[in-house]
Design a protein around this motif. Structure first.
Motif, PDB file in Angstrom:
ATOM      1  N   LEU A 273      -2.123   4.315 -14.707  1.00 30.64           N
ATOM      2  CA  LEU A 273      -2.263   4.185 -16.151  1.00 30.64           C
ATOM      3  C   LEU A 273      -2.681   5.507 -16.774  1.00 30.64           C
ATOM      4  CD1 LEU A 273      -2.318   2.573 -18.772  1.00 30.64           C
ATOM      5  CD2 LEU A 273      -4.651   1.860 -18.214  1.00 30.64           C
ATOM      6  N   LEU A 274      -3.593   6.237 -16.114  1.00 27.62           N
ATOM      7  CA  LEU A 274      -3.994   7.548 -16.642  1.00 27.62           C
ATOM      8  C   LEU A 274      -2.793   8.471 -16.775  1.00 27.62           C
ATOM      9  CD1 LEU A 274      -7.330   8.240 -14.736  1.00 27.62           C
ATOM     10  CD2 LEU A 274      -7.031   8.102 -17.216  1.00 27.62           C
ATOM     11  N   TRP A 275      -1.931   8.457 -15.772  1.00 25.73           N
ATOM     12  CA  TRP A 275      -0.726   9.301 -15.831  1.00 25.73           C
ATOM     13  C   TRP A 275       0.159   8.887 -16.994  1.00 25.73           C
ATOM     14  CZ3 TRP A 275       4.535   8.913 -15.705  1.00 25.73           C
ATOM     15  CH2 TRP A 275       5.259  10.068 -15.423  1.00 25.73           C
ATOM     16  N   ARG A 276       0.304   7.578 -17.166  1.00 26.08           N
ATOM     17  CA  ARG A 276       1.150   7.085 -18.250  1.00 26.08           C
ATOM     18  C   ARG A 276       0.566   7.455 -19.613  1.00 26.08           C
ATOM     19  NH1 ARG A 276       0.753   1.133 -16.929  1.00 26.08           N
ATOM     20  NH2 ARG A 276       1.634   0.966 -19.025  1.00 26.08           N
ATOM     21  N   LEU A 277      -0.761   7.353 -19.750  1.00 32.31           N
ATOM     22  CA  LEU A 277      -1.397   7.714 -21.018  1.00 32.31           C
ATOM     23  C   LEU A 277      -1.158   9.172 -21.373  1.00 32.31           C
ATOM     24  CD1 LEU A 277      -4.849   5.886 -20.700  1.00 32.31           C
ATOM     25  CD2 LEU A 277      -2.942   5.253 -22.190  1.00 32.31           C
TER      26      LEU A 277
ATOM     27  N   LEU B 156       0.828  -1.194   0.000  1.00 35.67           N
ATOM     28  CA  LEU B 156       0.000   0.000   0.000  1.00 35.67           C
ATOM     29  C   LEU B 156       0.865   1.247   0.000  1.00 35.67           C
ATOM     30  CD1 LEU B 156      -2.624  -1.020   2.713  1.00 35.67           C
ATOM     31  CD2 LEU B 156      -3.019  -0.863   0.266  1.00 35.67           C
ATOM     32  N   SER B 157       0.393   2.286  -0.733  1.00 33.40           N
ATOM     33  CA  SER B 157       1.062   3.568  -0.666  1.00 33.40           C
ATOM     34  C   SER B 157       0.844   4.151   0.721  1.00 33.40           C
ATOM     35  CB  SER B 157       0.478   4.515  -1.718  1.00 33.40           C
ATOM     36  OG  SER B 157      -0.870   4.808  -1.402  1.00 33.40           O
ATOM     37  N   ASP B 158       1.593   5.209   1.064  1.00 36.95           N
ATOM     38  CA  ASP B 158       1.437   5.821   2.385  1.00 36.95           C
ATOM     39  C   ASP B 158       0.006   6.307   2.597  1.00 36.95           C
ATOM     40  OD1 ASP B 158       4.056   5.303   2.880  1.00 36.95           O
ATOM     41  OD2 ASP B 158       4.764   7.313   2.331  1.00 36.95           O
TER      42      ASP B 158
ATOM     43  N   LEU C 184      -9.001  11.014  -3.022  1.00 34.17           N
ATOM     44  CA  LEU C 184      -8.022  10.000  -3.438  1.00 34.17           C
ATOM     45  C   LEU C 184      -8.722   8.820  -4.098  1.00 34.17           C
ATOM     46  CD1 LEU C 184      -5.122   8.715  -3.280  1.00 34.17           C
ATOM     47  CD2 LEU C 184      -5.831   7.787  -1.074  1.00 34.17           C
ATOM     48  N   LEU C 185      -9.860   8.414  -3.519  1.00 36.83           N
ATOM     49  CA  LEU C 185     -10.567   7.249  -4.031  1.00 36.83           C
ATOM     50  C   LEU C 185     -11.422   7.568  -5.245  1.00 36.83           C
ATOM     51  CD1 LEU C 185     -11.711   5.637  -0.668  1.00 36.83           C
ATOM     52  CD2 LEU C 185      -9.917   4.844  -2.183  1.00 36.83           C
ATOM     53  N   ARG C 186     -12.095   8.730  -5.251  1.00 35.17           N
ATOM     54  CA  ARG C 186     -13.105   8.990  -6.266  1.00 35.17           C
ATOM     55  C   ARG C 186     -12.597   9.746  -7.480  1.00 35.17           C
ATOM     56  NH1 ARG C 186     -16.626   9.545  -1.712  1.00 35.17           N
ATOM     57  NH2 ARG C 186     -18.348   8.070  -1.798  1.00 35.17           N
ATOM     58  N   ASP C 187     -11.720  10.716  -7.274  1.00 37.13           N
ATOM     59  CA  ASP C 187     -11.347  11.599  -8.372  1.00 37.13           C
ATOM     60  C   ASP C 187     -10.397  10.946  -9.359  1.00 37.13           C
ATOM     61  OD1 ASP C 187     -12.920  13.430  -7.202  1.00 37.13           O
ATOM     62  OD2 ASP C 187     -11.313  14.736  -6.464  1.00 37.13           O
ATOM     63  N   LEU C 188      -9.649   9.966  -8.902  1.00 40.35           N
ATOM     64  CA  LEU C 188      -8.717   9.269  -9.770  1.00 40.35           C
ATOM     65  C   LEU C 188      -7.818  10.232 -10.525  1.00 40.35           C
ATOM     66  CD1 LEU C 188     -10.786   6.286 -11.108  1.00 40.35           C
ATOM     67  CD2 LEU C 188      -8.582   6.171  -9.997  1.00 40.35           C
TER      68      LEU C 188
ATOM     69  N   PRO D 276      -4.619  11.490 -12.156  1.00 37.51           N
ATOM     70  CA  PRO D 276      -3.446  10.768 -12.672  1.00 37.51           C
ATOM     71  C   PRO D 276      -2.277  10.891 -11.703  1.00 37.51           C
ATOM     72  CG  PRO D 276      -4.474  12.067 -14.401  1.00 37.51           C
ATOM     73  CD  PRO D 276      -5.146  12.460 -13.122  1.00 37.51           C
ATOM     74  N   ALA D 277      -1.595   9.784 -11.462  1.00 34.86           N
ATOM     75  CA  ALA D 277      -0.488   9.794 -10.508  1.00 34.86           C
ATOM     76  C   ALA D 277       0.595   8.839 -10.966  1.00 34.86           C
ATOM     77  CB  ALA D 277      -0.985   9.382  -9.122  1.00 34.86           C
TER      78      ALA D 277
END
Length: 572
Positions: A136-140, A24-26, A57-61, A63-64
């Motif tokens: 994946l959104l960030w990578r796209l 898990l991330s922090d 963090l959960l809903r907005d998604l 890009p990270a």
């Protein structure tokens, strides 16, 4: 970069290993601790449990990246470079044989399955182990997007890691599924924005149940996510968007994950990898069928695409597409194409270079009588296997020398070669152009049959169609390079291998008979000779004469004499 209108882009993101690569991330860990610490009656998705920042963090998604994970950014940059070059093979990262770019023994079978079914096709693999939708959104949006590639087809498989993390973080399983579905849909929208011309296959999430975490309802969250994504895709009612569920083979009658296919409850391995890859192929076939049955989309294809065999080139692709007149033609009638490819085996390139030298030297002789192309059965007449003298083929070599006499003949066979390898060799120094041969014999396809029966034993129709279409390509290449030569296609010999790992699940006689009959029909259409020598290796009751082919594959001693005699009957 020039657009590649026939590329298939695979955004199938590798699943995580919950015990190792999916820590898990922090932020996730803090959220998990807060949810667990809340009173049982209050453990639901409300402001009392989650802060506004947690909910975002959960809903907005948003890009990270995962730049803090060792190797992640390096692999992303490598994938971005591959997108820019548009010259890479792949499926999910497991099919690359790696985890976050590092070789992984557990995915050796997955990599082999990819090599068997999709080697050298123009398909991009863009998967990173452990990624969630936000990654994946960030990578796209940072170099891996399809906007400049203009792909015909995209497959998307993302959300497994979202479901895994959210089920651990949220006490509400339904909410975990809802958020995962929303994440997948956001990725779909980004792909549609960047590649509006592409047809997209969304692959449902596979079952998820790590054996050491059975108490957590991962499966329920996955089921909710798949159901909502499927409904969302169906609501769009677009022929450019298809949902494909590959999960059925991975669960048993009681609904539990089949650990023989997914030993860790997460990753398909060996047989599971082959099943998933077949499902991917079926999904793309479904997508292409919708295109092939649309007369408007099939009208007046560009001639360069037809000549290159590149139109709608996806994994196993096709030599040419039907025009509007044939738009309703059966998919099975479309000939399969194979991309020429060398082999990576140690020593193959060295031996192939030696054969090229022999061809170069032969060109100075102003014409050859016979050139024999093939695999180990042909190479055995050199007395060698894979370029090394082999005692069991000593008699084969003596037979060739005696029967050839003063004929100017070239033996160009390499043990283990499939049609894709011979095609590459014909186009890279071993072709008959400039040799002016009188006769050319071709015996190829045996290794294709053996490999396909190990890789995909349940699809006999595909095996037959695949082998026939690929041998046909070899014939056409020979005709192109040596139009004056008499070409003799030799039928495939009986196969009953005794070597472990090659033994098929069922007798191959029916397959071989169908392949040889279709090759015979093709030969008649092409004004090419066809010679079936297989009957000479069977007893009267139809069983293989083991004295002629002790290993069930290669003629030796008297068997080599019979084969060469049969071959020369067609030549003379």
């Amino acid at each position: 970069m020039a657009a590649l209108p026939t590329l298939c882009l695979l955004l199938a993101v590798s699943r995580c290993i919950p015990s190792t690569s999916c820590a898990l991330s922090d932020a996730d860990d803090a959220l998990h601790r807060r949810a667990v610490a809340a009173p049982a009656a209050a453990r639901h998705l409300t402001a009392e449990v989650l802060s506004a920042q947690d909910a975002a963090l959960l809903r907005d998604l948003r890009p990270a990246s995962r730049s803090s994970l060792p190797g992640w950014l390096d692999l992303h940059e490598q994938l971005a470079d591959e997108v820019a070059a548009a010259a890479v093979d792949g499926c999910m990262e497991a099919y690359r044989g790696t985890i976050v770019g590092e070789p992984a023994d557990m995915f050796t079978a997955s990599k082999a399955a990819w090599a068997q079914r999709a080697t050298a096709q123009r398909a991009l693999l863009l998967g990173i182990s452990g990624d969630q939708a936000m990654h994946l959104l960030w990578r796209l949006q940072n170099g891996e997007g399809p906007s400049k590639l203009k792909p015909k087809a995209i497959t998307l498989m993302i959300g497994t890691n979202d479901a895994f993390h959210l089920t651990r973080v949220l006490p509400d399983t339904q909410e975990a599924g809802h958020v995962t579905a929303a994440a997948v849909m956001q990725c779909i929208r980004e792909l549609q924005r960047q590649a509006p011309q592409a047809r997209i296959v969304v692959l449902g999430l596979l079952p998820l149940q790590p054996p050491h975490m059975r108490r957590l309802p991962f499966g329920a969250a996955v089921a909710v996510a798949n159901k909502e994504v499927q409904h969302a895709v169906q609501r769009q009612a677009s022929d450019k968007l298809v949902f494909k569920d590959c999960s059925t083979p991975f669960v048993n009658a009681s609904g539990e994950v089949r650990l023989d296919l997914m030993p860790d409850g997460v990753h398909p391995e060996a047989a599971g990898a082959r099943i998933l890859l077949k499902c991917l192929l079926d999904a793309i076939h479904l997508l292409l069928l919708s295109l092939c049955n649309n007369p408007r989309s099939m009208r007046a294809p560009h001639p360069r695409l037809l000549a290159a065999g590149a139109a709608l080139l996806v994994f196993t692709a096709f030599v040419r597409l039907r025009t509007g007149r044939d738009a309703g033609s059966s998919w099975a009638r479309m000939p399969e194409v194979v991309q020429p490819a060398p082999r990576a085996d140690a020593g193959w390139a060295e031996f192939q270079s030696k054969l090229v030298e022999e061809v170069t030297a032969a060109k100075a002789k102003q014409g050859m009588d016979i050139i024999a192309y093939g695999d180990s059965i042909t190479e055995a007449f050199r007395g060698s296997g894979y370029g090394h003298q082999t005692p069991k083929y000593k008699s084969n070599k003596a037979t060739w020398r005696r029967r050839m006499g003063k004929r100017r003949a070239l033996l160009l066979g390499i043990s283990g070669d499939q049609t894709m390898h011979l095609l590459w060799r014909l186009q890279n120094g071993e072709g008959p152009a400039g040799l002016n041969p009188t006769s050319i014999t071709l015996m190829i396809g045996t290794n294709d049959v053996l490999h396909l029966n190990v890789l995909d034993p349940d699809d006999e129709e595909h095996i037959i169609r695949s082998v026939v279409s690929k041998v046909q390509l070899c014939v056409r290449e020979l005709q192109r390079q040596a139009p004056q030569a008499s070409i003799i296609m030799l039928g495939l010999l009986p196969l009953q291998p005794v070597k472990p790992g090659q033994v098929p699940k069922r007798p191959l006689a029916g397959q071989l008979a169908a392949i040889n009959q279709q090759l015979r029909d093709f030969a008649e259409q092409q004004d090419v000779a066809f010679q079936d020598c297989g009957g000479r290796f069977l007893h009267k009751n139809g069983t293989l004469n083991a004295s002629l082919m002790p290993d069930g594959v290669h003629p030796v001693r008297a068997g080599s004499e019979l084969l060469l005699e049969c071959m020369l009957e067609a030549v003379d």
